[in-house]
Structures are given as C-alpha cells and as structure tokens.
Design a protein around this motif. Sequence first.
Motif, PDB file in Angstrom:
ATOM      1  N   SER A   1       0.885  -0.999  -0.091  1.00 14.59           N
ATOM      2  CA  SER A   1       0.414   0.063  -0.412  1.00 14.59           C
ATOM      3  C   SER A   1       0.870   1.022   0.008  1.00 14.59           C
ATOM      4  O   SER A   1       2.437   1.046   0.100  1.00 14.59           O
ATOM      5  CB  SER A   1      -1.081   0.269   1.212  1.00 14.59           C
ATOM      6  N   THR A   2       0.408   2.006   0.286  1.00 14.94           N
ATOM      7  CA  THR A   2       0.799   3.672   0.109  1.00 14.94           C
ATOM      8  C   THR A   2       1.819   3.838   1.162  1.00 14.94           C
ATOM      9  O   THR A   2       3.599   3.773   1.229  1.00 14.94           O
ATOM     10  CB  THR A   2       0.361   4.600   0.678  1.00 14.94           C
ATOM     11  N   GLN A   3       1.972   3.880   2.353  1.00 14.13           N
ATOM     12  CA  GLN A   3       3.139   3.734   3.630  1.00 14.13           C
ATOM     13  C   GLN A   3       3.794   2.040   4.124  1.00 14.13           C
ATOM     14  O   GLN A   3       4.803   2.339   4.636  1.00 14.13           O
ATOM     15  CB  GLN A   3       2.441   4.367   4.542  1.00 14.13           C
TER      16      GLN A   3
ATOM     17  N   GLY B   1      -1.637  -4.187  -5.365  1.00 14.33           N
ATOM     18  CA  GLY B   1      -0.170  -2.944  -4.635  1.00 14.33           C
ATOM     19  C   GLY B   1      -1.830  -1.733  -4.579  1.00 14.33           C
ATOM     20  O   GLY B   1      -2.654  -1.588  -5.052  1.00 14.33           O
ATOM     21  N   GLN B   2      -1.276  -0.522  -4.281  1.00 13.35           N
ATOM     22  CA  GLN B   2      -2.139   0.509  -4.407  1.00 13.35           C
ATOM     23  C   GLN B   2      -2.150   1.330  -5.717  1.00 13.35           C
ATOM     24  O   GLN B   2      -1.330   0.559  -6.640  1.00 13.35           O
ATOM     25  CB  GLN B   2      -1.465   1.617  -3.722  1.00 13.35           C
ATOM     26  N   GLN B   3      -3.233   1.563  -5.959  1.00 13.87           N
ATOM     27  CA  GLN B   3      -3.799   1.340  -7.420  1.00 13.87           C
ATOM     28  C   GLN B   3      -3.106   2.293  -8.386  1.00 13.87           C
ATOM     29  O   GLN B   3      -2.556   3.477  -7.123  1.00 13.87           O
ATOM     30  CB  GLN B   3      -5.236   1.388  -7.300  1.00 13.87           C
ATOM     31  N   HIS B   4      -2.989   2.677  -9.406  1.00 10.02           N
ATOM     32  CA  HIS B   4      -2.478   3.850 -11.251  1.00 10.02           C
ATOM     33  C   HIS B   4      -0.860   3.939 -10.519  1.00 10.02           C
ATOM     34  O   HIS B   4      -0.887   4.295 -11.532  1.00 10.02           O
ATOM     35  CB  HIS B   4      -3.539   5.323  -9.740  1.00 10.02           C
ATOM     36  N   GLY B   5      -0.633   3.649  -9.348  1.00  8.98           N
ATOM     37  CA  GLY B   5       1.016   4.420  -9.854  1.00  8.98           C
ATOM     38  C   GLY B   5       1.926   3.008 -10.574  1.00  8.98           C
ATOM     39  O   GLY B   5       1.180   2.360 -10.701  1.00  8.98           O
TER      40      GLY B   5
ATOM     41  N   ILE C   1       2.993   8.362  -8.158  1.00 12.70           N
ATOM     42  CA  ILE C   1       1.248   7.375  -7.329  1.00 12.70           C
ATOM     43  C   ILE C   1       0.341   8.171  -6.644  1.00 12.70           C
ATOM     44  O   ILE C   1      -0.292   8.714  -8.027  1.00 12.70           O
ATOM     45  CB  ILE C   1       2.056   6.597  -5.746  1.00 12.70           C
ATOM     46  N   TRP C   2      -0.807   7.186  -6.543  1.00 15.15           N
ATOM     47  CA  TRP C   2      -2.395   7.968  -7.072  1.00 15.15           C
ATOM     48  C   TRP C   2      -2.538   9.293  -6.181  1.00 15.15           C
ATOM     49  O   TRP C   2      -3.726   9.847  -7.064  1.00 15.15           O
ATOM     50  CB  TRP C   2      -3.591   6.866  -6.633  1.00 15.15           C
ATOM     51  N   MET C   3      -1.605   9.926  -5.399  1.00  8.12           N
ATOM     52  CA  MET C   3      -2.202  10.893  -4.964  1.00  8.12           C
ATOM     53  C   MET C   3      -1.567  12.081  -5.719  1.00  8.12           C
ATOM     54  O   MET C   3      -1.304  13.033  -5.486  1.00  8.12           O
ATOM     55  CB  MET C   3      -1.037  11.046  -3.651  1.00  8.12           C
TER      56      MET C   3
ATOM     57  N   GLU D   1      -6.911  12.853 -13.262  1.00 15.43           N
ATOM     58  CA  GLU D   1      -5.511  13.169 -13.228  1.00 15.43           C
ATOM     59  C   GLU D   1      -4.622  11.556 -12.776  1.00 15.43           C
ATOM     60  O   GLU D   1      -3.473  11.550 -13.064  1.00 15.43           O
ATOM     61  CB  GLU D   1      -5.147  13.618 -12.617  1.00 15.43           C
ATOM     62  N   ARG D   2      -4.890  10.910 -11.302  1.00 14.74           N
ATOM     63  CA  ARG D   2      -3.679  10.180 -11.002  1.00 14.74           C
ATOM     64  C   ARG D   2      -3.820   8.716 -11.961  1.00 14.74           C
ATOM     65  O   ARG D   2      -3.154   7.963 -11.642  1.00 14.74           O
ATOM     66  CB  ARG D   2      -4.319   9.816  -9.463  1.00 14.74           C
ATOM     67  N   PHE D   3      -4.904   8.467 -12.289  1.00 11.46           N
ATOM     68  CA  PHE D   3      -5.110   7.406 -13.095  1.00 11.46           C
ATOM     69  C   PHE D   3      -3.895   7.055 -14.681  1.00 11.46           C
ATOM     70  O   PHE D   3      -3.283   8.591 -14.210  1.00 11.46           O
ATOM     71  CB  PHE D   3      -6.294   6.969 -14.231  1.00 11.46           C
TER      72      PHE D   3
ATOM     73  N   GLY E   1      -5.380  -4.311  -8.078  1.00 13.41           N
ATOM     74  CA  GLY E   1      -4.972  -3.275  -7.101  1.00 13.41           C
ATOM     75  C   GLY E   1      -5.692  -3.550  -5.355  1.00 13.41           C
ATOM     76  O   GLY E   1      -6.626  -4.120  -5.995  1.00 13.41           O
ATOM     77  N   ASP E   2      -5.478  -2.398  -4.825  1.00 10.97           N
ATOM     78  CA  ASP E   2      -5.643  -3.064  -3.273  1.00 10.97           C
ATOM     79  C   ASP E   2      -7.639  -2.979  -2.859  1.00 10.97           C
ATOM     80  O   ASP E   2      -7.888  -3.184  -1.940  1.00 10.97           O
ATOM     81  CB  ASP E   2      -5.369  -1.333  -2.161  1.00 10.97           C
ATOM     82  N   ASN E   3      -7.875  -1.562  -3.839  1.00 14.55           N
ATOM     83  CA  ASN E   3      -9.696  -2.413  -3.285  1.00 14.55           C
ATOM     84  C   ASN E   3     -10.587  -2.998  -4.074  1.00 14.55           C
ATOM     85  O   ASN E   3     -10.965  -3.532  -3.744  1.00 14.55           O
ATOM     86  CB  ASN E   3     -10.253  -0.878  -4.366  1.00 14.55           C
ATOM     87  N   PRO E   4     -10.198  -3.396  -5.127  1.00 18.59           N
ATOM     88  CA  PRO E   4     -10.750  -5.399  -6.043  1.00 18.59           C
ATOM     89  C   PRO E   4     -10.201  -5.842  -4.883  1.00 18.59           C
ATOM     90  O   PRO E   4     -11.146  -7.461  -4.457  1.00 18.59           O
ATOM     91  CB  PRO E   4      -9.615  -5.267  -7.225  1.00 18.59           C
TER      92      PRO E   4
ATOM     93  N   VAL F   1     -15.753   1.877 -12.299  1.00 23.16           N
ATOM     94  CA  VAL F   1     -15.142   0.754 -12.821  1.00 23.16           C
ATOM     95  C   VAL F   1     -14.775   0.061 -12.661  1.00 23.16           C
ATOM     96  O   VAL F   1     -13.597   0.186 -13.664  1.00 23.16           O
ATOM     97  CB  VAL F   1     -16.652   0.990 -13.663  1.00 23.16           C
ATOM     98  N   PHE F   2     -14.469  -1.031 -11.703  1.00 20.13           N
ATOM     99  CA  PHE F   2     -12.483  -2.122 -12.147  1.00 20.13           C
ATOM    100  C   PHE F   2     -13.110  -3.099 -12.108  1.00 20.13           C
ATOM    101  O   PHE F   2     -14.281  -3.852 -12.077  1.00 20.13           O
ATOM    102  CB  PHE F   2     -11.866  -1.505 -11.014  1.00 20.13           C
ATOM    103  N   GLY F   3     -12.346  -3.776 -12.685  1.00 23.03           N
ATOM    104  CA  GLY F   3     -12.839  -5.727 -12.737  1.00 23.03           C
ATOM    105  C   GLY F   3     -12.847  -6.116 -12.314  1.00 23.03           C
ATOM    106  O   GLY F   3     -12.207  -5.744 -10.601  1.00 23.03           O
TER     107      GLY F   3
ATOM    108  N   SER G   1     -18.343  -1.951  -8.486  1.00 26.15           N
ATOM    109  CA  SER G   1     -17.656   0.349  -8.773  1.00 26.15           C
ATOM    110  C   SER G   1     -16.974   0.536  -7.136  1.00 26.15           C
ATOM    111  O   SER G   1     -16.655  -0.419  -6.503  1.00 26.15           O
ATOM    112  CB  SER G   1     -19.093   0.089  -8.644  1.00 26.15           C
ATOM    113  N   LEU G   2     -16.742   1.809  -7.823  1.00 16.87           N
ATOM    114  CA  LEU G   2     -15.946   2.104  -6.347  1.00 16.87           C
ATOM    115  C   LEU G   2     -16.274   3.737  -6.304  1.00 16.87           C
ATOM    116  O   LEU G   2     -16.648   4.848  -7.945  1.00 16.87           O
ATOM    117  CB  LEU G   2     -14.609   2.031  -6.720  1.00 16.87           C
ATOM    118  N   ALA G   3     -16.830   4.084  -5.529  1.00 12.24           N
ATOM    119  CA  ALA G   3     -16.625   5.872  -5.884  1.00 12.24           C
ATOM    120  C   ALA G   3     -16.337   6.759  -4.499  1.00 12.24           C
ATOM    121  O   ALA G   3     -16.531   6.010  -3.295  1.00 12.24           O
ATOM    122  CB  ALA G   3     -18.454   6.716  -5.704  1.00 12.24           C
TER     123      ALA G   3
HETATM  124  C1  XUL Z   1      -8.355   4.512  -6.173  1.00 11.50           C
HETATM  125  C2  XUL Z   1      -7.262   4.785  -5.410  1.00 11.50           C
HETATM  126  C3  XUL Z   1      -6.644   4.200  -3.790  1.00 11.50           C
HETATM  127  C4  XUL Z   1      -5.428   3.660  -4.028  1.00 11.50           C
HETATM  128  C5  XUL Z   1      -4.981   4.205  -3.090  1.00 11.50           C
HETATM  129  O1  XUL Z   1      -8.962   5.648  -7.188  1.00 11.50           O
HETATM  130  O2  XUL Z   1      -6.190   6.213  -5.975  1.00 11.50           O
HETATM  131  O3  XUL Z   1      -7.810   3.819  -3.318  1.00 11.50           O
HETATM  132  O4  XUL Z   1      -5.595   2.471  -4.666  1.00 11.50           O
HETATM  133  O5  XUL Z   1      -5.430   3.478  -1.892  1.00 11.50           O
END
Ligand code: XUL
Length: 468
Positions: free
Chosen positions: A9-11, A89-93, A132-134, A163-165, A270-273, A314-316, A324-326
Amino acid sequence: MYTLGIDSSTQSIKALVYDTDAGKVVTTVSVNFGKELPEFGCPDGFLPNADPLVRHADPKLWVAGLDKVLGKLKDAFDTSKIAAIGGDGQQHGSVYLNASWDGALARLSGPDGCPDLLSALDGVFSRATSPIWMDSSTHAEVAALDAKFGEALRRRTGSPAIERFTGPQIMKFAKDDPAAFNATRRIHLVSSFLCSLLIGADAPIDTGDGAGMNLLDLSRGEWDAEICDFVAPGLVAKLPQVKNGLAGRLAPYFAKYGLKTGIPVAAFTGDNPASLVGTGADKPGVAVVSLGTSDVFFAAMDRFLTDPDGCGHVFGNPSGGCMSLACIKNGSLAREKVRSLVGCDYAFFDEGAFDEVAKAGGAERLRAFPYFEEEITPKHAATGIEADFDWQAASPAEKVVSVIRGQVLNMFERTRWIGTFDTIRVTGGASRSRGIRDTIASVFGAKVETLDVPDSAALGGAILAARL
Ligand code: XUL
C-alpha cells in the motif's frame, strides 16, 4: 492449505498467511516504508515535493520492502507450508523499465542467485521515480483525453479521464521526457511489478488494477489500441498482457525465504479490488462503505455499466465481472471539522445528537452537505456547508444530524446507478458511530453490519491465491 497475501500500500507492505481450511488469518507481518526503509527518502510513502500536485515514490522502496517483509515472514512462520501466493498494490502507480529488465528477471530465475532484489534490479529503471495515486499534476493530459474521447472514454474504460490514473501519467512522461520514454521497454503497475519479481518474468496486469489506467477496454478485457496510441504512440507494446488468475510460478530466488520454488502465483490486483474479495463483498447485493479520511463505497456489479455523472469508477472484479467504486473526498476530515465547529465530544457526535433529534422528531427535514475540500463526488460542489434549512439557527444536535444525513444522502444518490443493496458492511474509524450506522441503514433501506477485517486487501490476495 496455507496461502500468502502480499499488500503493497502507500505507506507499508504486508504479508499475511491465511489458513484456508480454518478460514483464519494465522500470521501477519509488515514493513513501514518511512520508518523501516528511511534510506529511500519517502517518510509517508512518497518523495516530499514542493509542488503539492506532484506525488512520486522511489520504486526501489517497493523492491526493498518485498525483500524485507519476506525476511520477517520467514522468522514468523514456516514458509515452506505456503502453497500459493496472491497480492495487490496501491492503484494507479506505475513503474518504468528499460531493456535490461528481462535480464534482471532472468537472474531471479537463474541458478546463480543474487544477494538481494535491489542488486538484481540494478540499472533497470528508465524513470527514477514512480507517480502514485496521490499525484494530480496531469490536468493538461486529462483535458486532452477529454477533448479527444469525451464520454467514450468512460464507456470504454469504466472511468472518465482522471489525473491520478496511469494513462494521463504516462502521457505526461512521454511528453516531458521523450528520450526516457523511448528507452522504456515495459510499464508496470505497482501490483504487476511486484508480481513480476515473484515469478521472475513479466506478470500480467489484471482487470481490477488495469481498469485504473484509463487504457483498458473493460468489457473486452483488452488494451484499447486507439486510446493507448493517443496517450503515447507505441504504448501497447510497452504494456504487459491483461489477464486474471494464474500469473506464473515462484522464482528460485525466493527459496532464501524458505518458500517452495514453483508454487503458483496469482496476478496481483489493486488494493480496492483485493479488499472487495477480502471483505466477502465480491458477489452482488453487498456493498462496503469505508468511513475514513475520505469515504469510499464499493460493490460488485453483475454487469458492466458506468456512472452517468462521471464521478464513480468501474474496475474489474477479481472474482469475475466488475466492481464499482465511489470516493467522496470530504469524509472524516469534514466530520471532524463539523464536530469542532459545534464544539462537542464523540459521545454527542456519534450518539447523543441523534437521540436528541429523534426525541424531538422531524429528522427527515435535516440535510446539510459539508464540502470543505474540493469535492470529486459530486464534482464542482461549492465549498462550505450547503444546507436547505436555517443552519445558523439550528441546535448543535440538529447540526450534527443534518451533516451526517447530508453525507449519507449524497452517498446514496451518487451510488444509485450501481444498483440496490440488501447489506452494507461498514468499516473505518467512523463506523464506531451508532448515529452514522443507523442513518446508513435508514437511507439505504439495508441491513448494516460492522466489518472487523483488518488487512482486508492482503486477505483478498491470499483468498485469490487459494483459488488457483
Ligand atoms: C483508488 C485510489 C486509492 C489507491 C490507494 O482509485 O486512488 O484508493 O488505490 O489506496
């Protein structure tokens, strides 16, 4: 059987062992990047930067983290019993690798061995840092993608340009440093990069994490050649294949940690899936609400559809189909701000205020939307407290209840496109509040359960490994 889930994850990076017969987690170890690997200069998991829009990390941090966490695992558990590995992993990085990447992977699989992962990977990075995603430094690229593809981007990839994608991030890199982009042979996500090290070969990107790139045709499960080419000509050839399930077999290098060479390794997600799987919400009908710094709502979907307002993603779903993720940015930080504005303690904020308003009646008319930070769900909301009654004249209890009702009503409205839910599992710090739980139950008309699954992403990885 025992399986291993690795969550980067991030940290921190965690390794969790799951006993599939008992359905229990037996061991968890972790490495905090900032505290335990200070030599990489990422105290909070990223390199400090004067520009608040720029958030990059040193990818070597994740490499060293993998070695270190497996070393800790060897001391805590008989790793020879582990039958399969999964992870996330943390997503998008993203990680950028040059022509020496293949040779480095071969070293992990070869008979000669190497002292550690970092020395095996010496000189492989074509870009020294990983966005990274931030990171939000890609406004121009998002505008260019919007202008070119408009609504089609959301319909094809599951999300509007963000932006973070990874797609906008790659586009910026190709434009800012064309020579380094041309020297890049392979681009991985954090998830597929770590999985590649484990199998000593290029690992695929799964549809869960791949959907966070703005590059994947999600309903076909393939890179969208037209979008990829617009982002950077020749990009498709630099991406690994898209695939869920088995990625490969554990490389001989990892025998040093007592792990059996050749055990199956699942494509990392990704961490959310991964959390969707770890919280048992990977079947439609159950949603998870994580009440943290920002509030996140996610759920499995039985078919591919996208948010007409363009806020949700929407992710797989690693278990099949989609999720879905909001993400609502004004979560606990907004609640804290209201609590200090009202000047009350947690007992009143979490319960007392709700009891007082219930006794007086008329809670239904109370709704106020607290947007202190620029909100993304909904987009372009005015900042401040948006109330449709006389907020200034309201009692402290009415203020608290109206803000919580506003937050939950907004979440309900913004997630209606996903479907309806019988059960909502709540997690995160604010899930301790009876007032918030009851408000969610009444607004969504669903049963609310409190989730007590620490490390749900790592657990999701271990569960995916057990399915190989
Ligand atoms: C999801 C997102 C974050 C990262 C870091 O779109 O940017 O949840 O996955 O955890």
